[in-house]
Scaffold this motif. Structure first.
Motif, PDB file in Angstrom:
ATOM      1  N   VAL A 126      14.558  -0.913  -2.554  1.00  0.00           N
ATOM      2  CA  VAL A 126      13.738  -1.305  -2.670  1.00  0.00           C
ATOM      3  C   VAL A 126      13.552  -2.054  -3.772  1.00  0.00           C
ATOM      4  O   VAL A 126      12.944  -1.378  -4.950  1.00  0.00           O
ATOM      5  CB  VAL A 126      12.629  -1.051  -2.208  1.00  0.00           C
ATOM      6  CG1 VAL A 126      11.043  -1.575  -1.653  1.00  0.00           C
ATOM      7  CG2 VAL A 126      13.061  -0.545  -0.347  1.00  0.00           C
ATOM      8  N   VAL A 127      13.390  -3.770  -4.430  1.00  0.00           N
ATOM      9  CA  VAL A 127      13.259  -4.007  -5.641  1.00  0.00           C
ATOM     10  C   VAL A 127      12.345  -4.585  -5.439  1.00  0.00           C
ATOM     11  O   VAL A 127      11.537  -5.668  -4.800  1.00  0.00           O
ATOM     12  CB  VAL A 127      14.170  -4.454  -6.023  1.00  0.00           C
ATOM     13  CG1 VAL A 127      13.902  -5.405  -7.273  1.00  0.00           C
ATOM     14  CG2 VAL A 127      15.493  -3.664  -6.876  1.00  0.00           C
ATOM     15  N   GLU A 128      10.595  -4.506  -6.271  1.00  0.00           N
ATOM     16  CA  GLU A 128       9.413  -5.516  -5.854  1.00  0.00           C
ATOM     17  C   GLU A 128       9.916  -6.634  -7.109  1.00  0.00           C
ATOM     18  O   GLU A 128       9.720  -6.050  -8.592  1.00  0.00           O
ATOM     19  CB  GLU A 128       8.307  -4.495  -6.193  1.00  0.00           C
ATOM     20  CG  GLU A 128       8.689  -3.672  -4.879  1.00  0.00           C
ATOM     21  CD  GLU A 128       7.111  -3.132  -4.354  1.00  0.00           C
ATOM     22  OE1 GLU A 128       5.979  -4.246  -4.623  1.00  0.00           O
ATOM     23  OE2 GLU A 128       6.780  -2.375  -3.118  1.00  0.00           O
ATOM     24  N   LYS A 129       9.284  -7.576  -7.183  1.00  0.00           N
ATOM     25  CA  LYS A 129       9.374  -8.745  -7.991  1.00  0.00           C
ATOM     26  C   LYS A 129       8.263  -9.748  -7.936  1.00  0.00           C
ATOM     27  O   LYS A 129       8.306 -10.277  -6.970  1.00  0.00           O
ATOM     28  CB  LYS A 129      11.066  -9.327  -7.869  1.00  0.00           C
ATOM     29  CG  LYS A 129      11.576  -8.508  -8.953  1.00  0.00           C
ATOM     30  CD  LYS A 129      12.034  -8.555 -10.212  1.00  0.00           C
ATOM     31  CE  LYS A 129      13.543  -8.398 -10.288  1.00  0.00           C
ATOM     32  NZ  LYS A 129      12.897  -8.436 -11.695  1.00  0.00           N
ATOM     33  N   GLY A 130       7.247  -9.929  -8.609  1.00  0.00           N
ATOM     34  CA  GLY A 130       5.829 -10.094  -8.203  1.00  0.00           C
ATOM     35  C   GLY A 130       5.650  -9.664  -6.750  1.00  0.00           C
ATOM     36  O   GLY A 130       4.915  -8.793  -6.536  1.00  0.00           O
ATOM     37  N   SER A 131       4.939 -11.253  -6.070  1.00  0.00           N
ATOM     38  CA  SER A 131       4.851 -10.227  -4.723  1.00  0.00           C
ATOM     39  C   SER A 131       5.488  -9.932  -4.101  1.00  0.00           C
ATOM     40  O   SER A 131       5.001 -10.352  -3.118  1.00  0.00           O
ATOM     41  CB  SER A 131       3.236 -11.286  -4.359  1.00  0.00           C
ATOM     42  OG  SER A 131       4.035 -12.648  -4.332  1.00  0.00           O
ATOM     43  N   VAL A 132       7.308 -10.062  -4.202  1.00  0.00           N
ATOM     44  CA  VAL A 132       7.301 -10.026  -3.012  1.00  0.00           C
ATOM     45  C   VAL A 132       8.577  -8.578  -3.072  1.00  0.00           C
ATOM     46  O   VAL A 132       8.578  -7.773  -3.809  1.00  0.00           O
ATOM     47  CB  VAL A 132       8.651 -10.900  -2.623  1.00  0.00           C
ATOM     48  CG1 VAL A 132       7.787 -12.037  -3.133  1.00  0.00           C
ATOM     49  CG2 VAL A 132       9.271 -10.722  -3.678  1.00  0.00           C
ATOM     50  N   ARG A 133       8.638  -8.007  -1.740  1.00  0.00           N
ATOM     51  CA  ARG A 133       9.876  -7.206  -1.707  1.00  0.00           C
ATOM     52  C   ARG A 133      10.815  -6.870  -1.141  1.00  0.00           C
ATOM     53  O   ARG A 133      11.756  -8.038  -0.440  1.00  0.00           O
ATOM     54  CB  ARG A 133       9.488  -5.893  -0.652  1.00  0.00           C
ATOM     55  CG  ARG A 133       8.027  -4.523  -0.943  1.00  0.00           C
ATOM     56  CD  ARG A 133       7.460  -4.355   0.162  1.00  0.00           C
ATOM     57  NE  ARG A 133       7.841  -3.336  -0.014  1.00  0.00           N
ATOM     58  CZ  ARG A 133       8.299  -2.279   1.215  1.00  0.00           C
ATOM     59  NH1 ARG A 133       7.759  -2.964   2.758  1.00  0.00           N
ATOM     60  NH2 ARG A 133       9.428  -1.611   1.175  1.00  0.00           N
ATOM     61  N   LEU A 134      12.415  -6.840  -2.422  1.00  0.00           N
ATOM     62  CA  LEU A 134      13.518  -7.568  -2.196  1.00  0.00           C
ATOM     63  C   LEU A 134      14.850  -5.828  -1.727  1.00  0.00           C
ATOM     64  O   LEU A 134      14.188  -4.547  -2.171  1.00  0.00           O
ATOM     65  CB  LEU A 134      13.962  -7.606  -3.216  1.00  0.00           C
ATOM     66  CG  LEU A 134      13.380  -9.048  -3.759  1.00  0.00           C
ATOM     67  CD1 LEU A 134      14.321  -9.094  -5.162  1.00  0.00           C
ATOM     68  CD2 LEU A 134      13.406 -10.470  -3.320  1.00  0.00           C
ATOM     69  N   PHE A 135      14.982  -6.269  -0.613  1.00  0.00           N
ATOM     70  CA  PHE A 135      16.379  -4.954  -0.475  1.00  0.00           C
ATOM     71  C   PHE A 135      17.963  -5.170  -1.166  1.00  0.00           C
ATOM     72  O   PHE A 135      17.858  -6.298  -0.672  1.00  0.00           O
ATOM     73  CB  PHE A 135      16.366  -4.951   1.267  1.00  0.00           C
ATOM     74  CG  PHE A 135      13.960  -4.758   1.606  1.00  0.00           C
ATOM     75  CD1 PHE A 135      13.790  -3.909   1.106  1.00  0.00           C
ATOM     76  CD2 PHE A 135      14.179  -4.657   3.396  1.00  0.00           C
ATOM     77  CE1 PHE A 135      12.648  -3.789   1.762  1.00  0.00           C
ATOM     78  CE2 PHE A 135      13.287  -4.707   3.798  1.00  0.00           C
ATOM     79  CZ  PHE A 135      11.980  -4.123   2.637  1.00  0.00           C
TER      80      PHE A 135
END
Length: 103
Positions: free
Chosen positions: A55-64
């Protein structure tokens, strides 16, 4: 691992999650070599990361992101384009040597 997510890409991903997901959902971004920018992507809104995804958080989104995607995205800027020729995420990879120009 370091990559950038432009404001327009973040907005696009956030809207996708709001439309197709539920609280806690994230954006699966699976990247493979190829395409004009040097990268192809397969994307989906999912409830939770799969085994092996980080899980990588960038700004207001969570990327998998899976391991290969994390390696390929290093140094890349992810943008969003909405033009007559292309709508979707665009990868600006300074390491890419290919081009799709038709000269």
């Amino acid at each position: 691992m370091s990559f950038e997510l432009t404001r327009s890409a973040e907005r696009f991903i956030r809207m996708m999650i709001m439309t197709d997901g539920k609280p806690g959902s994230g954006f699966r971004l699976a990247v493979t070599p190829g395409g004009c920018s040097g990268l192809n992507s397969d994307v989906a809104v999912v409830d939770a990361p799969a085994e092996g995804e980080q899980v990588v958080e960038k700004g207001s989104v969570r990327l998998f992101l899976n391991a290969e995607s994390r390696i390929l995205l290093d140094g890349v800027t992810i943008d969003f384009a909405d033009t007559p020729l292309q709508t979707g995420l665009v990868f600006h990879d300074p390491k890419a040597t290919g081009s799709c120009s038709s000269h």
